[in-house]
Design a protein around this motif. Structure first.
Motif, mmCIF file in Angstrom:
data_model
loop_
_atom_site.group_PDB
_atom_site.id
_atom_site.type_symbol
_atom_site.label_atom_id
_atom_site.label_comp_id
_atom_site.label_asym_id
_atom_site.label_seq_id
_atom_site.Cartn_x
_atom_site.Cartn_y
_atom_site.Cartn_z
ATOM 1 N N LEU A 91 0.880 -1.217 -0.098
ATOM 2 C CA LEU A 91 -0.043 0.020 -0.089
ATOM 3 C C LEU A 91 0.844 1.370 0.047
ATOM 4 O O LEU A 91 0.640 2.366 -0.718
ATOM 5 C CB LEU A 91 -0.967 0.061 1.133
ATOM 6 C CG LEU A 91 -2.030 -1.145 0.889
ATOM 7 C CD1 LEU A 91 -2.928 -1.065 2.619
ATOM 8 C CD2 LEU A 91 -3.086 -0.618 0.038
ATOM 9 N N ALA A 92 2.029 1.214 0.689
ATOM 10 C CA ALA A 92 2.896 2.180 0.883
ATOM 11 C C ALA A 92 3.440 2.558 -0.434
ATOM 12 O O ALA A 92 3.626 3.774 -1.080
ATOM 13 C CB ALA A 92 3.915 2.007 1.669
ATOM 14 N N PRO A 113 -1.880 18.555 -15.576
ATOM 15 C CA PRO A 113 -3.034 19.099 -16.673
ATOM 16 C C PRO A 113 -2.881 20.580 -16.636
ATOM 17 O O PRO A 113 -2.625 21.178 -15.719
ATOM 18 C CB PRO A 113 -4.168 18.566 -16.021
ATOM 19 C CG PRO A 113 -4.025 18.431 -14.711
ATOM 20 C CD PRO A 113 -2.585 18.241 -14.190
ATOM 21 N N SER A 166 1.472 6.682 -6.628
ATOM 22 C CA SER A 166 0.395 7.788 -7.007
ATOM 23 C C SER A 166 0.732 9.158 -6.887
ATOM 24 O O SER A 166 0.422 9.822 -7.736
ATOM 25 C CB SER A 166 -0.786 7.349 -6.111
ATOM 26 O OG SER A 166 -1.331 6.082 -6.280
ATOM 27 N N LEU A 167 1.640 9.438 -5.851
ATOM 28 C CA LEU A 167 2.063 10.775 -5.504
ATOM 29 C C LEU A 167 2.754 11.349 -6.685
ATOM 30 O O LEU A 167 2.870 12.094 -7.167
ATOM 31 C CB LEU A 167 2.865 10.842 -4.367
ATOM 32 C CG LEU A 167 2.043 10.947 -3.175
ATOM 33 C CD1 LEU A 167 2.971 10.636 -1.772
ATOM 34 C CD2 LEU A 167 1.516 12.341 -3.011
ATOM 35 N N ASP A 210 -5.450 22.556 -17.074
ATOM 36 C CA ASP A 210 -6.241 23.320 -16.454
ATOM 37 C C ASP A 210 -6.983 22.440 -15.186
ATOM 38 O O ASP A 210 -6.954 21.569 -15.106
ATOM 39 C CB ASP A 210 -7.551 23.366 -17.406
ATOM 40 C CG ASP A 210 -7.263 24.428 -18.534
ATOM 41 O OD1 ASP A 210 -7.454 24.100 -19.727
ATOM 42 O OD2 ASP A 210 -6.816 25.509 -18.291
ATOM 43 N N ALA A 211 -7.483 23.479 -14.219
ATOM 44 C CA ALA A 211 -8.279 22.838 -13.272
ATOM 45 C C ALA A 211 -9.671 22.426 -13.686
ATOM 46 O O ALA A 211 -9.924 22.715 -14.850
ATOM 47 C CB ALA A 211 -8.621 23.760 -12.155
ATOM 48 N N PHE A 219 1.963 13.919 -14.182
ATOM 49 C CA PHE A 219 1.264 14.334 -15.151
ATOM 50 C C PHE A 219 0.510 15.486 -14.738
ATOM 51 O O PHE A 219 -0.501 15.482 -13.713
ATOM 52 C CB PHE A 219 0.075 13.167 -15.118
ATOM 53 C CG PHE A 219 0.637 12.001 -15.929
ATOM 54 C CD1 PHE A 219 0.740 10.820 -14.856
ATOM 55 C CD2 PHE A 219 0.821 11.655 -17.098
ATOM 56 C CE1 PHE A 219 1.342 9.685 -15.371
ATOM 57 C CE2 PHE A 219 1.488 10.788 -17.543
ATOM 58 C CZ PHE A 219 1.590 9.632 -17.061
ATOM 59 N N ALA A 239 2.977 9.858 -9.788
ATOM 60 C CA ALA A 239 2.363 10.080 -11.147
ATOM 61 C C ALA A 239 1.203 11.383 -11.110
ATOM 62 O O ALA A 239 1.173 11.893 -12.037
ATOM 63 C CB ALA A 239 1.381 9.057 -11.184
ATOM 64 N N ALA A 240 1.015 11.879 -10.044
ATOM 65 C CA ALA A 240 -0.007 13.118 -9.799
ATOM 66 C C ALA A 240 1.084 14.218 -10.130
ATOM 67 O O ALA A 240 0.507 15.356 -10.659
ATOM 68 C CB ALA A 240 -0.530 13.164 -8.328
ATOM 69 N N LEU A 252 2.180 1.735 -3.343
ATOM 70 C CA LEU A 252 1.319 2.195 -4.164
ATOM 71 C C LEU A 252 0.787 3.745 -3.992
ATOM 72 O O LEU A 252 0.516 4.532 -4.811
ATOM 73 C CB LEU A 252 -0.033 1.444 -4.235
ATOM 74 C CG LEU A 252 -0.127 -0.031 -4.766
ATOM 75 C CD1 LEU A 252 -1.330 -1.005 -4.405
ATOM 76 C CD2 LEU A 252 0.093 -0.001 -6.323
ATOM 77 N N LEU A 253 0.818 4.138 -2.726
ATOM 78 C CA LEU A 253 0.845 5.517 -2.473
ATOM 79 C C LEU A 253 1.789 6.154 -2.990
ATOM 80 O O LEU A 253 1.543 7.426 -3.500
ATOM 81 C CB LEU A 253 0.550 5.594 -0.831
ATOM 82 C CG LEU A 253 0.719 7.010 -0.450
ATOM 83 C CD1 LEU A 253 -0.785 7.689 -0.747
ATOM 84 C CD2 LEU A 253 0.576 7.068 1.027
#
Lengths: 283, 281
Positions: free
Chosen positions: B7-8, B23, B14-15, B25-26, B21, B17-18, B10-11
């Motif tokens: 889980l750690a 974007p 995710s961080l 625009d909001a 990537f 990747a966020a 994967l967390l």
């Protein structure tokens, strides 16, 4: 682990709430159909209503795919999360209230294995709910309204800034993508519900608090005064799932918000598993 | 332990990747109308071939028309203007004077042509560059616009493709497009404006033994791979029912607010009308 999963699956299938959720979603589809039909009657007149019969290809904007899109989009906000929360919130707290939690934790498997098995079944249930809902909408849309291209117009859906469309074949694939992106988004609220389920021994508390947090952030996020807070709400990130219905899917944005959802999901699960592992079960 | 570790991981993924990537625009939530606020400034862009029709003695821009051109520009107040068929850089200087020095301008090199393309921008800190091509250089301007907490870089190009040869139009379009796409970055918005002379309507083709429609449609399609035709719904931009002036912009990340061909703005024997596009960042 497989045995744990199968046991949890058996529990899920044998619970009444599992079937109630599907029945409720089916009822919602019928309600949407009634609303759609009466709206078309009032706004577009008899000619458009004539489209409301079985046709493979509907020449009207009000076709089965548009109906499905609106139905899925608007139910996703509050209805589907409610059932997901109910199921997820009941996983640990429900066992604690029933007095079976201590018993299952004495088995020679780690608590985290139990926790993970329960989450995987919650995830499966979430996907089944969403897939069922989408399929029912599409079938009802086909039978009662007729399919056509998915016409998109600027408006409250916030999908396009100028009129566009997605062709029939492609739009069906978009609904398939939506079942996965929607499930991923809903896992955020499922994970949060499981965290509260670990914290509280009452499923009502777990579900209630989760829904309260979700609805609060959902509502506040739509008030213009708090527009600058939106980026920090998980409800904003969850909204990414419907980007698959844009004519050109903004993949960078999808990956970004999917990752943000992942942060909330895995962060909540990690916290819940740590707490559950150390939890003193007194019931 | 393995599950917590999983889980750690994967967390952490995710961080990562966020952040990776990002974007442009909001998000606009379901049911919330996107309103123009200071977070979403508007940008007005114009393109205008101010030359004369093909049957005239001198089809380039006439100095006597520059006052009227300035009046149209001031009346509509675009943030950037792409001009084509100026006879020489002195006309651009004169136009800037007529505009009360509210704009800064740049003209591309003439090379082997007899006319030049130019850009005008309001932004005081804009930077200019020529876009090298096989005919007269296109002209470009780069300036920044603040959209909320983000500064967006705007690249605005004025281009003019060959009026008589579809093959040369295609080559020119590819050169300009390649220059423009090389400048595409997440925080950069690139706009190509000008007279591309695409004859895309096979109904109007009088000679079916040429590759004109093929060349023009492939050049147009090449642009659409990277850009959106913002002026598509505005209608004809030149006499004889031709839509040959275009403003191409980002495929997403901008909202098209208004598009209009200013019919009635042509003066003298001009055969083009200005195309005006308003977007929200």
């Amino acid at each position: 682990m497989v045995t744990l999963i199968l046991l949890e699956l058996r529990k899920l299938v044998r619970s009444r709430s599992f079937y109630v959720s599907f029945v409720a979603l089916f009822g919602f589809v019928l309600l949407m159909l009634w609303g759609f039909y009466s709206y078309v009657t009032i706004k577009a007149g008899a000619q458009a209503v004539e489209q409301f019969k079985y046709t493979y290809e509907s020449k009207s904007y009000f076709n089965g795919l548009t109906f499905s899109l609106y139905s899925v989009l608007f139910s996703f906000s509050l209805l589907v999360p409610l059932f997901v929360t109910m199921n997820a919130g009941n996983t640990i707290a429900g066992e604690a209230q029933a007095g079976t939690l201590r018993m299952i934790c004495t088995r020679p498997v780690s608590r985290n294995s139990i926790f993970l098995a329960k989450f995987l079944i919650v995830a499966l249930h979430t996907y089944l709910l969403l897939a069922f809902f989408i399929i029912v909408n599409l079938i009802v849309g086909l039978v009662f309204i007729g399919w056509g291209n998915l016409e998109l117009y600027p408006g409250p859906l916030n999908l396009v800034d100028e009129p566009g469309k997605i062709l029939l074949g492609e739009s069906l694939w978009r609904f398939v993508y939506a079942s996965f992106s929607g499930t991923w988004a809903l896992l955020v609220i499922a994970a949060i519900a499981m965290l509260f389920s670990v914290l509280y021994d009452s499923p009502i508390m777990a579900v209630g608090i989760t829904m309260a947090v979700y609805v609060m952030l959902y509502v506040v996020g739509r008030v213009e005064f708090f527009a600058h807070l939106r980026p920090y709400f998980f409800t904003t990130a969850m909204d990414f799932w419907r980007d698959v219905f844009k004519p050109d899917i903004p993949w960078i944005s999808v990956y970004h918000y999917a990752a943000v959802c992942g942060i909330y999901t895995f962060g909540s699960l990690l916290a819940a598993s740590i707490i559950f592992e150390r939890k003193d079960i007194t019931t | 332990m393995a599950i917590k570790l999983g889980l750690a991981i994967l967390l952490f993924l995710s961080l990562t990747a966020a952040f990776y990537f990002d974007p442009p625009d909001a998000r606009s939530p379901l049911g919330v109308q996107r309103n123009a606020t200071t977070d979403h400034p508007h940008l007005k862009l114009m393109t205008w071939n101010i030359g004369y029709a093909a049957l005239e003695d001198d089809t380039r821009a006439h100095t006597s028309d520059l006052s009227a051109v300035a009046e149209i520009i001031l009346k509509n107040s675009p943030d950037a203007v792409a001009l084509q068929e100026l006879a020489d850089p002195s006309q651009l200087d004169l136009l800037i004077d007529r505009l009360g020095r509210r704009y800064r301008g740049f003209a591309g090199r003439m090379n082997r042509s007899d006319r030049i393309d130019a850009v005008l921008v309001k932004h005081g800190a804009a930077q200019f560059a020529a876009v090298p091509t096989s005919r007269a250089d296109a002209a470009s301007a780069v300036f920044h616009v603040r959209a909320g907490t983000q500064a967006r870089e705007i690249v605005f190009i004025s281009a003019h493709a060959d009026a008589y040869s579809a093959a040369r139009r295609r080559r020119y379009t590819e050169q300009v497009a390649d220059w423009a796409t090389a400048r595409l970055k997440p925080e950069t918005l690139v706009f190509l404006a000008g007279d591309f002379n695409f004859e895309l309507n096979a109904d109007k083709e009088t000679n079916f033994f040429t590759d004109n429609v093929k060349h023009d449609s492939e050049a147009y399609s090449y642009l659409l791979r990277f850009f959106r035709d913002l002026g598509r719904d505005a209608g004809d931009t030149a006499i004889n029912e031709r839509r040959i002036d275009y403003i191409f912009g980002p495929q997403d990340s901008v909202v098209l607010v208004h598009v209009q061909v200013l019919r009635g703005a042509a003066v003298g024997r001009m055969d083009h009308w200005p195309l005006l596009v308003e977007i929200e960042l």
